[in-house]
Design an enzyme around this catalytic site. Structure first.
Site, PDB file in Angstrom:
ATOM      1  N   ARG A 158       0.852  -1.182   0.000  1.00 43.62           N
ATOM      2  CA  ARG A 158       0.000   0.000   0.000  1.00 43.62           C
ATOM      3  C   ARG A 158       0.892   1.238   0.000  1.00 43.62           C
ATOM      4  O   ARG A 158       1.631   1.469   0.958  1.00 43.62           O
ATOM      5  CB  ARG A 158      -0.912   0.002   1.237  1.00 43.62           C
ATOM      6  CG  ARG A 158      -1.744   1.251   1.318  1.00 43.62           C
ATOM      7  CD  ARG A 158      -2.667   1.326   2.536  1.00 43.62           C
ATOM      8  NE  ARG A 158      -3.293   2.629   2.506  1.00 43.62           N
ATOM      9  CZ  ARG A 158      -3.445   3.429   3.561  1.00 43.62           C
ATOM     10  NH1 ARG A 158      -3.087   3.041   4.769  1.00 43.62           N
ATOM     11  NH2 ARG A 158      -3.995   4.611   3.425  1.00 43.62           N
ATOM     12  N   HIS A 202      -3.203  10.827   0.657  1.00 42.85           N
ATOM     13  CA  HIS A 202      -2.689  10.627   2.013  1.00 42.85           C
ATOM     14  C   HIS A 202      -2.110  11.986   2.457  1.00 42.85           C
ATOM     15  O   HIS A 202      -0.927  12.132   2.702  1.00 42.85           O
ATOM     16  CB  HIS A 202      -1.646   9.505   2.033  1.00 42.85           C
ATOM     17  CG  HIS A 202      -1.421   8.902   3.391  1.00 42.85           C
ATOM     18  ND1 HIS A 202      -1.492   7.552   3.644  1.00 42.85           N
ATOM     19  CD2 HIS A 202      -1.118   9.467   4.584  1.00 42.85           C
ATOM     20  CE1 HIS A 202      -1.235   7.304   4.920  1.00 42.85           C
ATOM     21  NE2 HIS A 202      -1.003   8.461   5.519  1.00 42.85           N
ATOM     22  N   GLU A 205      -7.744   8.262   6.242  1.00 40.43           N
ATOM     23  CA  GLU A 205      -8.068   8.898   7.522  1.00 40.43           C
ATOM     24  C   GLU A 205      -8.553  10.347   7.407  1.00 40.43           C
ATOM     25  O   GLU A 205      -7.899  11.261   7.941  1.00 40.43           O
ATOM     26  CB  GLU A 205      -6.858   8.854   8.475  1.00 40.43           C
ATOM     27  CG  GLU A 205      -6.431   7.464   8.879  1.00 40.43           C
ATOM     28  CD  GLU A 205      -5.442   7.474  10.050  1.00 40.43           C
ATOM     29  OE1 GLU A 205      -5.140   8.541  10.598  1.00 40.43           O
ATOM     30  OE2 GLU A 205      -4.973   6.386  10.424  1.00 40.43           O
ATOM     31  N   ASN A 209      -7.821   1.555   9.676  1.00 39.83           N
ATOM     32  CA  ASN A 209      -6.555   1.733  10.394  1.00 39.83           C
ATOM     33  C   ASN A 209      -6.833   1.640  11.878  1.00 39.83           C
ATOM     34  O   ASN A 209      -7.809   2.223  12.367  1.00 39.83           O
ATOM     35  CB  ASN A 209      -5.933   3.108  10.107  1.00 39.83           C
ATOM     36  CG  ASN A 209      -5.417   3.232   8.687  1.00 39.83           C
ATOM     37  OD1 ASN A 209      -5.441   2.274   7.911  1.00 39.83           O
ATOM     38  ND2 ASN A 209      -4.939   4.419   8.342  1.00 39.83           N
ATOM     39  N   TYR A 243      -4.800   1.837  15.747  1.00 37.49           N
ATOM     40  CA  TYR A 243      -3.590   1.990  16.569  1.00 37.49           C
ATOM     41  C   TYR A 243      -3.860   1.813  18.061  1.00 37.49           C
ATOM     42  O   TYR A 243      -3.127   1.120  18.742  1.00 37.49           O
ATOM     43  CB  TYR A 243      -2.931   3.359  16.317  1.00 37.49           C
ATOM     44  CG  TYR A 243      -2.256   3.409  14.960  1.00 37.49           C
ATOM     45  CD1 TYR A 243      -0.975   2.899  14.791  1.00 37.49           C
ATOM     46  CD2 TYR A 243      -2.914   3.905  13.845  1.00 37.49           C
ATOM     47  CE1 TYR A 243      -0.358   2.897  13.544  1.00 37.49           C
ATOM     48  CE2 TYR A 243      -2.304   3.902  12.592  1.00 37.49           C
ATOM     49  CZ  TYR A 243      -1.029   3.394  12.449  1.00 37.49           C
ATOM     50  OH  TYR A 243      -0.429   3.374  11.226  1.00 37.49           O
ATOM     51  N   GLU A 265      -3.707  -0.163   8.036  1.00 31.92           N
ATOM     52  CA  GLU A 265      -2.553   0.251   8.854  1.00 31.92           C
ATOM     53  C   GLU A 265      -2.699  -0.298  10.258  1.00 31.92           C
ATOM     54  O   GLU A 265      -3.795  -0.244  10.830  1.00 31.92           O
ATOM     55  CB  GLU A 265      -2.443   1.777   9.007  1.00 31.92           C
ATOM     56  CG  GLU A 265      -1.940   2.501   7.802  1.00 31.92           C
ATOM     57  CD  GLU A 265      -1.856   4.012   8.034  1.00 31.92           C
ATOM     58  OE1 GLU A 265      -1.633   4.459   9.181  1.00 31.92           O
ATOM     59  OE2 GLU A 265      -2.032   4.745   7.041  1.00 31.92           O
TER      60      GLU A 265
HETATM   61  C1  FCB Z   1      -1.717   7.235  10.718  1.00 31.04           C
HETATM   62  C2  FCB Z   1      -1.298   7.797   9.374  1.00 31.04           C
HETATM   63  C3  FCB Z   1       0.056   7.348   8.923  1.00 31.04           C
HETATM   64  C4  FCB Z   1       1.052   7.298  10.062  1.00 31.04           C
HETATM   65  C5  FCB Z   1       0.491   6.536  11.229  1.00 31.04           C
HETATM   66  C6  FCB Z   1       1.443   6.399  12.387  1.00 31.04           C
HETATM   67  O1  FCB Z   1      -2.668   8.056  11.289  1.00 31.04           O
HETATM   68  O2  FCB Z   1      -2.242   7.420   8.394  1.00 31.04           O
HETATM   69  O3  FCB Z   1       0.476   8.203   7.879  1.00 31.04           O
HETATM   70  O4  FCB Z   1       1.443   8.567  10.401  1.00 31.04           O
HETATM   71  O5  FCB Z   1      -0.692   7.139  11.660  1.00 31.04           O
END
Ligand code: FCB
Length: 467
Positions: A81, A125, A170, A298, A300, A371
């Site tokens: 990607r 992006h 995002e 995505n 995290y 992600e």
């Molecule tokens: C996400 C972004 C990516 C990177 C990660 C850590 O929010 O999409 O570009 O910065 O965080």
């Protein structure tokens, strides 16, 4: 967890990949006719980026594609990607196409296919062409029309070979950090007045999906939203209200219109905040609600929300800027944190997936995790980076995802097809500059030497053992 043990839980046909973004890796910002982006301008403003870093060189990927492809081949990924730099292809954001810029991605796609790696291309992006940014960026509806025109150019040029198209990455982060808090480009701290930027991005998604289809692209079309499960910090009604507000701002106002065709219905004390969205026309919502071949997610970390601004936790610029809001992010004292100070709570990845199933049910197309990854305090010593914390993060999160989506799991109704690790390389991490390392491959930003970390080897073994 050992890679081979985790591999036993990987569903058949599951796709493993790595993700990057143009502005964070390419460098060569003035080469071959590339125009400037809002981010180029933002990084030049004093005090915006930690240590005054810029992305002028970044990983110099533009000149080191061959080396980076070799790293991907050795890793054994099924898919890559990457994002296409809008100002490299359309330097002024208008109608003139820069053939040399487009040729870079044309070659990249061919090289990926030759290597047996599926190309997944993100159109946007975050690198808005500077003239569009100066004309209001995502506060200006015209930016959505321009993104659609750019999508049409890409669809015609690459549509016969790109396997998956992601219109936007995002939009929530762009609106919250770029237009709400001002810690990302374009640096506007409008708080809730930044919300029209969400609508225009969503419109851009819908128009771009239509433009790609009109160009006859053979690959699937989707969009990437970030999802943060939100929990209130206490049982109080106030914390619950602000947790609901954060969930709307971070998750729902993006996923609902894309998947369900309407903005969330908000009543009571929060209704006023979302008036700018709830007043949008049925025509716009029909454009936003395009059929999707897949949904990109995505993930995290989760968020714990308490009422009241003031002292924010964490060491980031973002946390500091958030003190202007009527709520704050609280810490997760029982859990470790990443180098970015984000809580590491792998089971919440399962919660994130479960929430999609609960909220969107049949409306949810096949899902790809576009992600997931972590920043660590990586040290290069004797030619090695022993990033066990990254291995633990990846293993814990993948295990949680497979558990939630397995038969009998709370998200078993989800058709989870793949996972892209963020990121292949350490890179320019937006407002944090080069201070946060997310790569499977360590990059020395002085010499640009690449050194695969221990996590690279772990991911390679996972992919090999899953076959
Ligand atoms: C996400 C972004 C990516 C990177 C990660 C850590 O929010 O999409 O570009 O910065 O965080």
């Amino acid at each position: 967890m050992e890679a081979e043990e985790l591999a036993l839980r990987v569903p058949k046909g599951f796709r493993f990949g790595v993700a990057t973004a143009a502005f964070q890796i390419e460098g060569a910002v003035r080469e071959d006719g590339r125009g400037l982006s809002g981010w180029d301008d933002f990084t030049r403003q004093p005090g915006r980026i930690l240590n005054g870093d810029t992305a002028d060189t970044a990983d110099d990927h533009y000149h080191r594609v061959a080396e980076d492809l070799t790293l991907m081949k050795r890793l054994g990924v099924d898919a890559y990607r990457f994002s296409i730099s809008w100002p490299r292809v359309i330097p002024d954001g208008g109608h003139r196409v820069n053939a040399a810029g487009l040729a870079f991605y044309d070659r990249l796609v061919d090289q990926l296919l030759e290597a047996g790696i599926s190309p997944t291309a993100t159109l946007y992006h975050w690198d808005t062409p500077l003239p569009l940014e100066q004309a209001g960026g995502w506060l200006n509806r015209n930016t959505a029309e321009r993104l659609a025109e750019y999508a049409s150019v890409l669809g015609s040029a690459l549509g016969d070979r790109v396997d998956q198209w992601i219109t936007l990455n995002e939009p929530a982060t762009v609106t919250l950090l770029g237009y709400g808090l001002g810690v990302h480009a374009p640096g506007k701290a409008l708080l809730f007045d930044g919300l029209p930027s969400a609508h225009h991005q969503l419109l851009a998604h819908g128009l771009a999906a239509q433009a790609l289809r009109a160009a006859g692209v053979k690959g699937g079309i989707g969009v990437t939203n970030v999802h943060m499960p939100v929990v209130p910090a206490s049982d109080s009604a106030e914390d619950a209200l602000f947790a609901q507000l954060f969930d709307l701002l971070q998750n729902r106002i993006y996923a609902d219109p894309v998947l369900l065709g309407h903005y969330p219905e908000v009543s009571g004390p929060l209704a006023e905040i979302f008036a700018a969205l709830s007043e949008q026309s049925a025509e716009d919502l029909a454009i936003i609600h395009q059929p999707l071949d897949f949904y990109g997610l995505n993930y995290y970390a989760p968020a714990k929300i308490a009422a009241g601004g003031g002292i924010a936790t964490g060491n980031s610029e973002e946390a500091a800027a958030m003190s202007g809001l009527p709520f704050r992010l609280e810490s997760w004292p029982d859990h470790p944190v990443t180098a970015f100070d984000w809580p590491v709570v792998p089971e919440y990845f399962g919660v994130a997936l479960t929430e999609q199933v609960e909220r969107y049910g049949q409306a949810l197309p096949p899902v790809y995790i576009t992600e997931n990854g972590t920043s660590c305090f990586d040290q290069l010593a004797d030619g090695e980076v022993a990033d066990q914390a990254r291995i633990d993060y990846l293993a814990g999160h993948l295990a949680a995802a497979f558990e939630a989506t397995a038969p009998g799991g709370p998200a078993s109704a989800m058709d989870l097809r793949g996972y892209y690790c963020w990121s292949l390389l350490d890179n320019f991490e937006w407002a944090a500059g080069y201070s946060q390392r997310f790569g499977l491959v360590y990059v020395d930003f002085e010499t640009l030497t690449r050194t695969p970390k221990k996590s690279y080897d772990w991911y390679r073994r996972l992919i090999a053992a899953s076959r």
